[in-house]
Design a protein around this motif. Structure first.
Motif, short mmCIF file in Angstrom:
data_model
loop_
_atom_site.label_atom_id
_atom_site.label_comp_id
_atom_site.label_asym_id
_atom_site.label_seq_id
_atom_site.Cartn_x
_atom_site.Cartn_y
_atom_site.Cartn_z
N VAL A 1 27.96 25.66 6.29
CA VAL A 1 28.82 25.31 5.16
C VAL A 1 28.40 26.20 4.00
CG1 VAL A 1 29.49 23.49 3.57
CG2 VAL A 1 29.02 22.94 5.97
N PHE A 2 29.38 26.87 3.42
CA PHE A 2 29.07 27.90 2.43
C PHE A 2 29.00 27.31 1.02
CE2 PHE A 2 30.71 29.90 6.12
CZ PHE A 2 30.07 31.11 6.22
N GLN A 3 28.44 28.10 0.13
CA GLN A 3 28.26 27.65 -1.25
C GLN A 3 29.60 27.34 -1.91
OE1 GLN A 3 25.87 30.27 -3.55
NE2 GLN A 3 26.14 29.14 -5.44
N ARG A 4 30.51 28.30 -1.78
CA ARG A 4 31.85 28.06 -2.30
C ARG A 4 32.72 27.57 -1.16
NH1 ARG A 4 33.61 29.70 -6.84
NH2 ARG A 4 32.12 30.63 -8.28
N PRO A 5 33.43 26.46 -1.39
CA PRO A 5 34.31 25.98 -0.32
C PRO A 5 35.25 27.11 0.12
CG PRO A 5 34.33 24.46 -2.21
CD PRO A 5 33.52 25.66 -2.60
N ASN A 6 35.34 27.34 1.42
CA ASN A 6 36.19 28.44 1.88
C ASN A 6 37.15 28.01 2.98
OD1 ASN A 6 34.19 28.09 3.77
ND2 ASN A 6 33.89 30.25 4.19
N PRO A 7 37.98 26.98 2.69
CA PRO A 7 38.96 26.63 3.71
C PRO A 7 39.90 27.80 3.96
CG PRO A 7 39.49 25.55 1.63
CD PRO A 7 38.16 26.21 1.46
N PHE A 8 40.42 27.89 5.18
CA PHE A 8 41.40 28.94 5.47
C PHE A 8 42.72 28.57 4.80
CE2 PHE A 8 38.87 28.68 9.56
CZ PHE A 8 38.04 29.73 9.23
N PRO A 9 43.54 29.57 4.51
CA PRO A 9 44.86 29.27 3.95
C PRO A 9 45.79 28.70 5.03
CG PRO A 9 44.57 31.63 4.19
CD PRO A 9 43.29 31.01 4.61
N LYS A 10 45.39 27.56 5.56
CA LYS A 10 46.14 26.90 6.62
C LYS A 10 46.17 25.40 6.31
CE LYS A 10 44.22 29.87 10.30
NZ LYS A 10 45.44 30.44 10.86
N SER A 11 46.87 24.65 7.14
CA SER A 11 46.94 23.21 6.91
C SER A 11 45.57 22.58 7.14
CB SER A 11 47.96 22.58 7.85
OG SER A 11 47.45 22.60 9.16
N ILE A 12 45.41 21.37 6.62
CA ILE A 12 44.15 20.64 6.82
C ILE A 12 43.87 20.51 8.31
CG2 ILE A 12 43.08 18.36 6.55
CD1 ILE A 12 44.69 18.12 3.92
N TYR A 13 44.92 20.14 9.04
CA TYR A 13 44.76 19.96 10.49
C TYR A 13 44.31 21.26 11.16
CZ TYR A 13 45.93 18.76 15.30
OH TYR A 13 45.87 18.53 16.65
N ASP A 14 44.96 22.36 10.79
CA ASP A 14 44.59 23.64 11.42
C ASP A 14 43.20 24.09 11.02
OD1 ASP A 14 46.94 23.76 12.76
OD2 ASP A 14 47.92 25.15 11.38
N ASN A 15 42.79 23.73 9.82
CA ASN A 15 41.42 24.05 9.40
C ASN A 15 40.41 23.32 10.28
OD1 ASN A 15 40.49 25.63 6.85
ND2 ASN A 15 42.52 24.86 6.33
N VAL A 16 40.62 22.01 10.43
CA VAL A 16 39.63 21.23 11.17
C VAL A 16 39.61 21.61 12.64
CG1 VAL A 16 38.88 18.92 11.78
CG2 VAL A 16 39.93 19.34 9.59
N THR A 17 40.78 21.89 13.21
CA THR A 17 40.81 22.15 14.64
C THR A 17 40.59 23.62 14.96
OG1 THR A 17 43.21 22.36 14.52
CG2 THR A 17 42.34 20.21 15.16
N TYR A 18 40.33 24.42 13.93
CA TYR A 18 40.16 25.86 14.16
C TYR A 18 39.04 26.15 15.16
CZ TYR A 18 39.59 30.83 13.19
OH TYR A 18 39.50 32.19 13.32
N GLY A 19 37.89 25.53 14.93
CA GLY A 19 36.72 25.78 15.78
C GLY A 19 36.99 25.43 17.24
N PRO A 20 37.39 24.18 17.50
CA PRO A 20 37.70 23.82 18.90
C PRO A 20 38.74 24.75 19.52
CG PRO A 20 37.68 21.87 17.52
CD PRO A 20 37.49 23.03 16.61
N ARG A 21 39.74 25.14 18.75
CA ARG A 21 40.78 26.01 19.31
C ARG A 21 40.25 27.38 19.68
NH1 ARG A 21 46.08 25.26 15.64
NH2 ARG A 21 46.46 23.09 16.14
N VAL A 22 39.47 27.99 18.79
CA VAL A 22 38.96 29.32 19.16
C VAL A 22 37.99 29.21 20.33
CG1 VAL A 22 39.27 30.35 16.88
CG2 VAL A 22 37.07 29.35 17.48
#
Ligand SMILES: Nc1ncnc2c1ncn2[C@@H]1O[C@H](COP(=O)(O)OP(=O)(O)OP(=O)(O)O)[C@@H](O)[C@H]1O
Ligand SMILES: [Mg+2]
Lengths: 257, 325
Positions: free
Chosen positions: A91-112
């Motif tokens: 987890v980085f110092q500055r929040p760095n969510p991807f410019p994607k939906s909340i759902y796509d952010n959370v499921t990014y790891g499992p998907r890749v």
């Protein structure tokens, strides 16, 4: 440190940015399912040290290392870096969510990592967001962009995103430094809960925070001649009440006035 | 209120050693105000003249062109001959075909090269030493190519595709030459777009165990899309308005090119005439000045539409990036 299992261990670890030595002969052991805080003055190598565990420094020009870092006894420099990073989240110092939906952010790891099953992804999304204490705030709006959340919510989204790949270790680099006091307290609460299941290493500038959340504390230091030296590593209680090195005491008391 | 402000005034004059007397300061200020006004006036005049010239050129073409543009002009093919009889239908179709084929070739190559230069060989890998030198040489080359007169690409295309490879004057020879022409533009804009994608996006993705390819494909490229699309649409504009390259690679046939869907092979090897080329032929070889203006007007309107599309697209994509859409 007897009694607890060792998750990560560094042995005589050096790191250089080009010719500049940023970590100098660091040896320490990070116990499993505990929170280990890394403290020290600005520029002393805390972030560099943290980023060594998931080999994030590999991405920086001219970095080279000496010595060893192992996870559960296995040298991380012999591991596949993608596999390593799946097990060591960050987890980085500055929040760095991807410019994607909340759902796509959370499921990014499992998907890749190859998960496709929609039901499983839904389940992971909910579990991770609950784990990061964000579910109640966003559950009706998972399609909303992660960038549209507040700073504190974004940081919890990033924690959820890290949890979703079910790592063993979570590295946090001043995760609350960009947040207000209330959001900070929520994150701290979260860290204490997370250590049940994860090994946590956290960099912080905030002494009270280190005292509140961590079980162990490493004090790093820099002076005119050297950067990235480990002065002292011990129980947080010991470091804060009875440090064995004068520099540790000066630093800690200096901060408290 | 007066007392207070006088006091502060006195204080500042005492504290600040370089401060002039009140009247000196006022005179100086007046002078600076004047300079400001003159500078503004000059810049405003320059801007006004530039805009007026543009409006005059575009307005002239549009007004002149409007006199010949009607449905028949747009839908009948040129009849050829010295009088420039007929319309421009086939040249519109040829332009669209050629743009499509050229972009189909140039976009994947240019975007791919841009990604390679930034993500794999350049900035994002922290390349150093000879590799970094190689990259900067390639960059310099790309930049230079972007400024080379287009006829050079035409001659190159003529020598390689038309003659050596025996494609003749054809869509494929023209599209390959056109692709060489716009490649530098696409590479440059792709690189720039990638460099604006914040590093934390990449780190965030890699830290979750994504490979570099996954990171590029799922995070970096979508974030860079507005810039990349801008580069591609910019290239469309270049192709639409290009004459020199296609003069020596596409020939000048004003017949309808075969359909790329029904007769792909014939399509590739057929010659053709784009709108810009048609305009050139009309102006050069015929007495049909009015038809040339009509064609010019259609061309100008196309370019304007393309630029509007660029603005609209990058605006929309920017919005959706920031989560506003
Ligand atoms: N990418 C880099 N290239 C060269 N030197 C670097 C780089 N990153 C950090 N350094 C240097 O390494 C040393 C340690 O930096 P690091 O960021 O690890 O410190 P830190 O303890 O995290 O500081 P802070 O508390 O301010 O975040 C500093 O002297 C810094 O200037
Ligand atoms: Mg730091």
């Amino acid at each position: 440190m007897t009694g607890s299992e060792i998750k990560l261990e560094t042995q005589n670890f050096d790191l250089y940015y080009g010719n500049f030595q940023a970590l100098d002969d660091i040896s320490l052991q990070i116990p499993a399912n505990q929170v280990t805080a890394i403290i020290g003055p600005s520029g002393c190598g805390k972030s560099t040290f943290l980023r060594a565990f998931n080999r994030m420094n590999d991405l920086i020009p001219g970095v080279h290392t000496d010595g060893e870092i192992s996870m559960e006894g296995e040298n991380i420099f012999n591991m596949d870096v993608v596999a390593l990073r799946r097990r060591v989240g960050m987890v980085f110092q500055r929040p760095n969510p991807f410019p994607k939906s909340i759902y796509d952010n959370v499921t990014y790891g499992p998907r890749v990592n190859g998960l496709r099953d929609r039901d499983k992804l839904d389940e992971i999304a909910e579990r991770s967001l609950r784990g990061a204490a964000l579910w109640d705030e966003v559950k009706d709006d998972l399609g909303k962009s992660g960038l549209a959340l507040s700073g504190g919510q974004q940081q919890r989204l990033c924690i959820a995103r890290a949890l979703a790949v079910e790592p063993d270790v979570i590295l946090m680099d001043e995760p609350a430094s960009a947040l207000d006091p209330i959001a900070t307290l929520r994150i701290e609460e979260l860290i204490r809960e997370l250590k049940e299941d994860y090994t946590i290493v956290i960099v912080t500038h905030n002494m009270q925070q280190a005292g509140r959340v961590s079980d162990y504390t490493a004090f790093f230091y820099t002076d005119e001649s050297r950067t990235g030296i480990l002065v002292e590593f011990d129980n947080t209680k010991k470091i804060f009440t009875n440090p064995s090195d004068q520099r540790t005491e000066d630093y800690i008391t200096g901060r408290f006035g | 209120m007066n007392e207070e402000s006088e006091e502060t005034m006195v204080n500042t004059t005492q504290d600040v050693a370089w401060q002039q007397t009140q009247s000196e300061a006022e005179a100086h200020l007046a002078k600076r105000r004047l300079t400001e006004k003159i500078a503004f006036g000059v810049l405003w005049a320059a801007g006004a003249v530039a805009v007026l010239v543009l409006i005059a050129v575009v307005g002239y073409v549009l007004l002149e062109g409007a006199q010949v543009i009607d449905w028949a002009f747009l839908t009948t093919r040129p009849k050829g001959g010295l009088s420039g009889e007929g319309g421009m239908s086939t040249t519109i179709v040829a332009t669209i075909y050629l743009v499509g084929l050229t972009i189909l070739i140039a976009a994947p190559l240019g975007v791919g090269a841009g990604i390679y230069l930034v993500e794999y060989a350049g900035e994002m890998q922290g390349t150093s030493g000879w590799q970094a030198h190689l990259i900067s040489v390639i960059r310099f080359g790309v930049e230079t190519l972007a400024g080379v007169p287009s006829i050079i690409f035409g001659l190159f295309g003529y020598a390689l595709f038309v003659t050596t490879m025996k494609f003749g004057f054809s869509m494929i020879a023209a599209a390959l030459s056109g692709a060489c022409l716009v490649l530098p533009v696409i590479i440059r804009t792709t690189e720039e777009a990638l460099l604006t994608v914040p590093r934390p996006y990449r780190e965030g993705s890699l830290a979750l165990g994504a490979t570099q390819w996954q990171t590029n494909w799922r995070v970096v490229l979508p974030a860079a899309m507005p810039g990349i699309i801008t580069g591609v649409v910019l290239s469309v504009g270049r192709i639409v308005s290009e004459t020199a390259v296609f003069y020596v690679t596409l020939g000048g046939s004003y017949y309808m090119p075969p359909s790329p869907i029904l007769h792909f092979r014939d399509f590739l090897t057929s010659g053709g005439r784009t709108m810009a080329l048609h305009l050139y032929y009309l102006a050069n070889d015929t007495a049909a000045f009015d038809k040339a203006m009509g064609t010019g007007a259609v061309l100008v309107v196309s370019i304007i539409l393309i630029n509007l599309a660029i603005n609209y697209l990058s605006h929309r994509l920017n919005q959706s990036m920031r989560g506003e859409a």
